[in-house]
Design a protein around this motif. Structure first.
Motif, PDB file in Angstrom:
ATOM      1  N   THR A 132      35.062  39.352  27.315  1.00  0.00           N
ATOM      2  CA  THR A 132      36.413  39.084  27.789  1.00  0.00           C
ATOM      3  C   THR A 132      36.402  38.822  29.288  1.00  0.00           C
ATOM      4  O   THR A 132      35.679  39.480  30.033  1.00  0.00           O
ATOM      5  CB  THR A 132      37.336  40.278  27.484  1.00  0.00           C
ATOM      6  N   LEU A 133      37.208  37.877  29.731  1.00  0.00           N
ATOM      7  CA  LEU A 133      37.391  37.582  31.148  1.00  0.00           C
ATOM      8  C   LEU A 133      38.630  38.308  31.651  1.00  0.00           C
ATOM      9  O   LEU A 133      39.668  38.310  30.983  1.00  0.00           O
ATOM     10  CB  LEU A 133      37.552  36.084  31.369  1.00  0.00           C
ATOM     11  N   ILE A 134      38.519  38.936  32.825  1.00  0.00           N
ATOM     12  CA  ILE A 134      39.685  39.561  33.458  1.00  0.00           C
ATOM     13  C   ILE A 134      39.776  39.082  34.898  1.00  0.00           C
ATOM     14  O   ILE A 134      38.808  38.586  35.475  1.00  0.00           O
ATOM     15  CB  ILE A 134      39.613  41.107  33.418  1.00  0.00           C
ATOM     16  N   ASP A 135      40.958  39.262  35.504  1.00  0.00           N
ATOM     17  CA  ASP A 135      41.117  38.871  36.897  1.00  0.00           C
ATOM     18  C   ASP A 135      40.890  40.075  37.807  1.00  0.00           C
ATOM     19  O   ASP A 135      40.466  41.153  37.362  1.00  0.00           O
ATOM     20  CB  ASP A 135      42.489  38.229  37.140  1.00  0.00           C
ATOM     21  N   GLU A 136      41.181  39.891  39.075  1.00  0.00           N
ATOM     22  CA  GLU A 136      40.930  40.920  40.072  1.00  0.00           C
ATOM     23  C   GLU A 136      41.673  42.214  39.780  1.00  0.00           C
ATOM     24  O   GLU A 136      41.202  43.318  40.090  1.00  0.00           O
ATOM     25  CB  GLU A 136      41.324  40.384  41.448  1.00  0.00           C
TER      26      GLU A 136
END
Length: 295
Positions: A132-136
């Motif tokens: 999964t990609l997450i942001d800051e």
């Protein structure tokens, strides 16, 4: 390199997980905890402090003091990610290898599922899984699905979640220290010539995208190095149209620098393929032209 903790060499773990760190204090505690809370407990976590100047050193030293599975090494000078990885793997005692970053997270079942998959495929050298990609801020951006190794020349589809056998590390001689930023892609391209890969379409890892990441900071240089390692890996026996497809694809992915050299080599390989993509190529030229004017 000086170690601050030594484990009993007679009790080698099944998995060696390397975490290279350079000024990564912001998310480091969570990254370490995500390894230590794995459902699969038979591992060692080797923390390689690449001459950090922030609180990272103290965080790593504390983790090593609290958990006997953690080993902590500090480098006197900043050597960069691929060299730091090589330092870590040189100390690894496990028969299965992996590495992670100080800003990313392992899901609790990651190691268990990857180990089980390699155990079920004894002829394979590497397993890689979705993530999964997450942001800051930790907001989910979507899931990344890994691709088949047969498409590796078209992009690094191995992803950020993987486990491989010690034989892979030994056969390849570790990571190329001259390819900082694409050391993993180069590693997989070389591995694909000698080892079988297994895709595991389970979401087992969390990859954080943020402006301070190495990928974001060195985007232009990484694009150039990517073209270098891919061209070097293209076999002489590859059909001309496939070669042209790969070279043109590399050019069209770059919008920060002129890559007409790649377009030209793609045309020489197979003029018909490039001609068929003239509308897309024209749009690309407009974008890179605007970026050049802004630079």
């Amino acid at each position: 390199m000086m170690g601050t903790k030594t484990l009993d060499s007679t009790a080698a773990p099944r998995v060696s997980m390397i975490m290279p760190v350079h000024n990564g204090a912001r998310w480091l505690t969570d990254a370490i905890e995500s390894v230590l809370t794995q459902d699969f407990p038979d591992f060692e976590l080797i923390l390689v402090d690449d001459a950090s100047r922030d609180a990272s050193t103290a965080i790593m030293a504390d983790a090593a003091a609290r958990d006997p599975r953690v080993r902590f090494f500090r480098l006197d000078a900043n050597v960069g990610l691929p060299a730091a990885l090589n330092h870590g793997f040189a100390a690894a005692r496990g028969d299965l290898h992996s590495w992670t970053s100080d800003d990313n997270l392992l899901r609790p079942e990651m190691l268990g599922r990857l180990v089980a998959t390699l155990d079920a495929h004894p002829a394979a050298g590497i397993v890689h899984a979705d993530f999964t990609l997450i942001d800051e801020e930790g907001k989910e951006l979507g899931r990344s699905r890994v691709g088949p190794v047969e498409r590796l020349l078209h992009g690094n589809n191995i992803g950020a979640c993987f486990l491989y056998r010690r034989e892979v590390t030994e056969a390849l001689g570790g990571y190329d220290t001259g390819l900082f930023g694409v050391e993993d892609y180069d590693f997989w391209l070389r591995a694909a010539l000698r080892f079988d890969f297994v895709e595991l379409h389970e979401d087992l890892y969390i990859y954080r995208k943020h402006g301070g990441s190495l990928t974001s900071q060195r985007a232009e240089q990484i694009q150039a190095l990517t073209a270098e390692v891919v061209e070097r890996a293209i076999p002489d026996t590859l059909p001309a149209r496939k070669r042209s497809e790969i070279l043109l694809g590399l050019a069209l992915k770059s919008q920060r620098r002129w890559r007409l050299d790649l377009v030209r080599r793609a045309f020489w390989a197979h003029p018909g393929h490039v001609t068929a993509h003239l509308p897309e190529l024209a749009r690309w030229l407009l974008v890179v032209g605007r970026n050049r004017l802004k630079a």
